[in-house]
Structure formats: C-alpha cells, structure tokens
Design a protein around this motif. Sequence first.
Motif, PDB file in Angstrom:
ATOM      1  N   TYR A  24       0.833  -1.203   0.000  1.00 55.07           N
ATOM      2  CA  TYR A  24       0.000   0.000   0.000  1.00 55.07           C
ATOM      3  C   TYR A  24       0.875   1.264   0.000  1.00 55.07           C
ATOM      4  CZ  TYR A  24      -4.194  -2.776   1.317  1.00 55.07           C
ATOM      5  OH  TYR A  24      -5.251  -3.654   1.364  1.00 55.07           O
ATOM      6  N   VAL A  25       1.915   1.270   0.819  1.00 54.00           N
ATOM      7  CA  VAL A  25       2.806   2.436   0.867  1.00 54.00           C
ATOM      8  C   VAL A  25       3.537   2.591  -0.468  1.00 54.00           C
ATOM      9  CG1 VAL A  25       4.863   3.422   1.976  1.00 54.00           C
ATOM     10  CG2 VAL A  25       3.060   2.381   3.379  1.00 54.00           C
ATOM     11  N   VAL A 119      -4.954  10.413  -3.745  1.00 57.25           N
ATOM     12  CA  VAL A 119      -5.830  10.747  -2.614  1.00 57.25           C
ATOM     13  C   VAL A 119      -6.341   9.479  -1.939  1.00 57.25           C
ATOM     14  CG1 VAL A 119      -8.033  11.788  -1.963  1.00 57.25           C
ATOM     15  CG2 VAL A 119      -6.486  13.012  -3.494  1.00 57.25           C
ATOM     16  N   LEU A 120      -6.883   8.540  -2.736  1.00 57.20           N
ATOM     17  CA  LEU A 120      -7.432   7.315  -2.142  1.00 57.20           C
ATOM     18  C   LEU A 120      -6.353   6.461  -1.484  1.00 57.20           C
ATOM     19  CD1 LEU A 120     -10.117   6.188  -4.751  1.00 57.20           C
ATOM     20  CD2 LEU A 120     -10.465   7.370  -2.569  1.00 57.20           C
ATOM     21  N   SER A 121      -5.172   6.378  -2.108  1.00 55.08           N
ATOM     22  CA  SER A 121      -4.114   5.578  -1.498  1.00 55.08           C
ATOM     23  C   SER A 121      -3.554   6.253  -0.244  1.00 55.08           C
ATOM     24  CB  SER A 121      -3.013   5.227  -2.492  1.00 55.08           C
ATOM     25  OG  SER A 121      -2.406   6.369  -3.022  1.00 55.08           O
ATOM     26  N   ALA A 122      -3.510   7.572  -0.211  1.00 56.60           N
ATOM     27  CA  ALA A 122      -3.071   8.266   1.010  1.00 56.60           C
ATOM     28  C   ALA A 122      -4.062   8.010   2.146  1.00 56.60           C
ATOM     29  CB  ALA A 122      -2.923   9.765   0.752  1.00 56.60           C
ATOM     30  N   VAL A 125      -3.562   4.363   3.219  1.00 53.77           N
ATOM     31  CA  VAL A 125      -2.376   4.181   4.062  1.00 53.77           C
ATOM     32  C   VAL A 125      -2.652   4.709   5.477  1.00 53.77           C
ATOM     33  CG1 VAL A 125       0.015   4.957   4.424  1.00 53.77           C
ATOM     34  CG2 VAL A 125      -0.697   4.077   2.191  1.00 53.77           C
ATOM     35  N   ALA A 126      -3.313   5.856   5.588  1.00 53.19           N
ATOM     36  CA  ALA A 126      -3.645   6.399   6.917  1.00 53.19           C
ATOM     37  C   ALA A 126      -4.566   5.449   7.676  1.00 53.19           C
ATOM     38  CB  ALA A 126      -4.291   7.777   6.774  1.00 53.19           C
ATOM     39  N   VAL A 127      -5.552   4.895   6.998  1.00 53.52           N
ATOM     40  CA  VAL A 127      -6.471   3.946   7.640  1.00 53.52           C
ATOM     41  C   VAL A 127      -5.708   2.677   8.043  1.00 53.52           C
ATOM     42  CG1 VAL A 127      -8.499   2.473   7.237  1.00 53.52           C
ATOM     43  CG2 VAL A 127      -8.530   4.857   6.519  1.00 53.52           C
ATOM     44  N   THR A 128      -4.785   2.247   7.190  1.00 57.88           N
ATOM     45  CA  THR A 128      -3.968   1.068   7.499  1.00 57.88           C
ATOM     46  C   THR A 128      -3.097   1.325   8.730  1.00 57.88           C
ATOM     47  OG1 THR A 128      -3.951   0.375   5.188  1.00 57.88           O
ATOM     48  CG2 THR A 128      -2.211  -0.504   6.590  1.00 57.88           C
ATOM     49  N   LEU A 129      -2.567   2.525   8.861  1.00 56.38           N
ATOM     50  CA  LEU A 129      -1.778   2.868  10.057  1.00 56.38           C
ATOM     51  C   LEU A 129      -2.640   2.815  11.313  1.00 56.38           C
ATOM     52  CD1 LEU A 129       0.456   5.794   8.742  1.00 56.38           C
ATOM     53  CD2 LEU A 129       1.194   3.506   9.442  1.00 56.38           C
ATOM     54  N   ALA A 130      -3.857   3.328  11.224  1.00 60.73           N
ATOM     55  CA  ALA A 130      -4.769   3.265  12.377  1.00 60.73           C
ATOM     56  C   ALA A 130      -5.096   1.809  12.716  1.00 60.73           C
ATOM     57  CB  ALA A 130      -6.049   4.050  12.084  1.00 60.73           C
ATOM     58  N   ALA A 131      -5.326   0.991  11.680  1.00 55.49           N
ATOM     59  CA  ALA A 131      -5.587  -0.433  11.908  1.00 55.49           C
ATOM     60  C   ALA A 131      -4.378  -1.109  12.541  1.00 55.49           C
ATOM     61  CB  ALA A 131      -5.955  -1.123  10.598  1.00 55.49           C
TER      62      ALA A 131
END
Length: 173
Positions: A24-25, A119-122, A125-131
């Motif tokens: 994802y990153v 935009v969607l991948s950023a 990635v932010a949602v993945t970090l929270a997860a």
Amino acid sequence: MYSKIKIAGHPIHPMLVAFPIASYVGALVGFAVYAANGHQFWLNLGIALTIVGVGSALLAAIPGLVDLTFGVPRGSTAKLTGLMHAALNVIALGLFAGILGLYVTHWNGPPISATTAVVLSAIGVAVTLAAGFLGWTLVQNFHVGVQLAPEQELAEPSVQHQQPIPVGRRHAS
C-alpha cells in the motif's frame, strides 16, 4: 490467548500483514511519482503494488479472522479492539480495490490523472496505520498471539482477566 493458525508455534497473521502494508505504501509512492512526472513506469508500479496489496491483504485476513473469531473472548475489550482493527482493514482494502478498479485498465496507457489514486491511497495508508495501531494494541495490551512462559502467565494480566463490555439491558416486550 494464542493464535489459532500458527507455523512452528508462531502466529501467521502477524507474518503476513507486512506485505499489504508495504504494498500500500509503495503504491502511494508510485502514484505520487507518476502524478509528478507522468512516466508510465510509475503508474504501472502503483497498479502492480495495489494488486499485490489487495491480494496479500485478503490472504492476511484469513488467519486474522480465525484468530479474532476463535482466539479472542466474546464480550472482552480485546474483541471490540479486534473488530475495530478488522473494520479499518476492510475499509483500506476497499479503498485499494477501488483504485484497482479505476486504474488497472491503464496499465500501458492511455495516460490518466493520478489525483484520485494519490488521494485514495493516502487515505488507505492512513487507515492502514490506524488499523496497525489497533493490531499492535491487541498484541501489546491483550497479548493476542503472544505465548507467555508459565511464570509470566501468572504475573501478566491478559484479556481473560478483563471485565466484559456491558451490554445494554434487554427490555421485555
């Protein structure tokens, strides 16, 4: 609380989560560089890493779901944390699957704006970090997937010692 799917005593889910995270990153980087320079290679890299990320996320979800369903006690704080972790991962997976749907047909052109992908991948990635934060909370605070030595099990609080989440009172009809 030990993982239910293991290899040589090691939980599989934590072994697999690095692949979608890195993909994802990498996809975000590929889309951002494509947006900056327009070279098809970077769009192709972003698309390829999105494919790997979505596929590996689906693969990592299988042992994660088994561990959540059968390894975490119902009604515990750990179960709620695990459900939030899973929900955020599903949201990230949906974002990257959406990117894939929009961009896979542009593998070798024609040129396309990468704004939506960036935009969607950023966001993904932010949602993945929270997860990931919640996933680490499961390991660090609730010892999900951690095999403690017998003397540690007596001294360390685990999810079994947590108070259950209060469920609303049921009203008779």
